[in-house]
Design a protein around this motif. Structure first.
Motif, short mmCIF file in Angstrom:
data_model
loop_
_atom_site.label_atom_id
_atom_site.label_comp_id
_atom_site.label_asym_id
_atom_site.label_seq_id
_atom_site.Cartn_x
_atom_site.Cartn_y
_atom_site.Cartn_z
N ILE A 45 0.85 -1.20 0.00
CA ILE A 45 0.00 0.00 0.00
C ILE A 45 0.88 1.24 0.00
CG2 ILE A 45 -1.65 1.34 1.36
CD1 ILE A 45 -2.92 -1.35 2.21
N VAL A 83 -7.45 -0.32 6.63
CA VAL A 83 -7.69 -1.11 5.43
C VAL A 83 -8.99 -1.89 5.62
CG1 VAL A 83 -6.79 -2.88 3.86
CG2 VAL A 83 -5.21 -1.35 5.04
N ASN A 84 -9.98 -1.60 4.78
CA ASN A 84 -11.27 -2.27 4.84
C ASN A 84 -11.87 -2.22 6.26
OD1 ASN A 84 -11.08 -2.95 2.08
ND2 ASN A 84 -9.83 -4.72 2.59
N GLN A 89 -3.06 -0.92 10.31
CA GLN A 89 -2.39 -1.76 9.32
C GLN A 89 -1.16 -1.03 8.80
OE1 GLN A 89 -3.74 -4.99 8.69
NE2 GLN A 89 -4.75 -4.22 10.52
N ALA A 91 1.18 0.08 6.21
CA ALA A 91 1.10 0.22 4.75
C ALA A 91 2.34 -0.31 4.04
CB ALA A 91 0.88 1.69 4.37
N VAL A 96 -1.52 -4.30 -1.46
CA VAL A 96 -2.82 -3.80 -1.91
C VAL A 96 -3.54 -4.89 -2.70
CG1 VAL A 96 -1.96 -2.73 -4.05
CG2 VAL A 96 -3.97 -1.81 -2.93
N ASP A 100 -9.74 -2.97 -2.35
CA ASP A 100 -9.46 -2.49 -1.00
C ASP A 100 -9.95 -1.06 -0.81
OD1 ASP A 100 -8.30 -4.75 0.07
OD2 ASP A 100 -6.23 -4.02 -0.10
N VAL A 102 -8.89 1.85 1.47
CA VAL A 102 -7.82 2.30 2.36
C VAL A 102 -8.12 3.74 2.74
CG1 VAL A 102 -5.33 2.67 2.58
CG2 VAL A 102 -6.19 0.78 1.17
#
Length: 115
Positions: A45, A83-84, A89, A91, A96, A100, A102
């Motif tokens: 991400i 994330v979701n 989380q 990155a 990714v 998703d 984000v």
């Protein structure tokens, strides 16, 4: 640079090593803070956000200072995102995935908990 008024997904940061846009099978689409973006399959991400020129995506608990990736290997926790719907989380470690959602994380990411 593409026209920001275009309704398409921003694939500018999903370019290959030669600067050519990847094949559709090599691209995943995701949203960051409501903005439709694309990344290379397997990309973190943090890498995907960097590819789109986004370098800060969370704020600190004390003072609300901007933060993004610092160490790039999961040690410093400066790169936290949601994330979701799951806060905290890293990155730099999370890859990714298609679809998703984000979002930037404010402080510890748990709303009123622990405030």
């Amino acid at each position: 640079m593409r026209n920001r008024s275009e309704p398409s997904v921003d694939t500018e940061g999903a370019e290959g090593a030669e600067g050519e846009e990847e094949r559709d099978t090599d691209v995943v689409r995701f949203a960051f803070d409501g903005r439709a973006l694309a990344a290379r399959r397997g990309q973190s991400i943090a890498g995907a956000l960097w590819g789109h020129g986004i370098v800060a995506w969370r704020t600190t608990r004390g003072g609300g200072r901007p933060r993004g990736a610092f160490c790039g290997m999961g040690v410093c926790f400066d790169c936290l995102v949601v994330v979701n719907g799951v806060p905290g989380q890293r990155a730099c470690l999370v890859r990714v995935s298609e679809g998703d959602a984000v979002t930037s994380q404010e402080g510890h990411g748990h709303g009123a908990l622990g405030s």
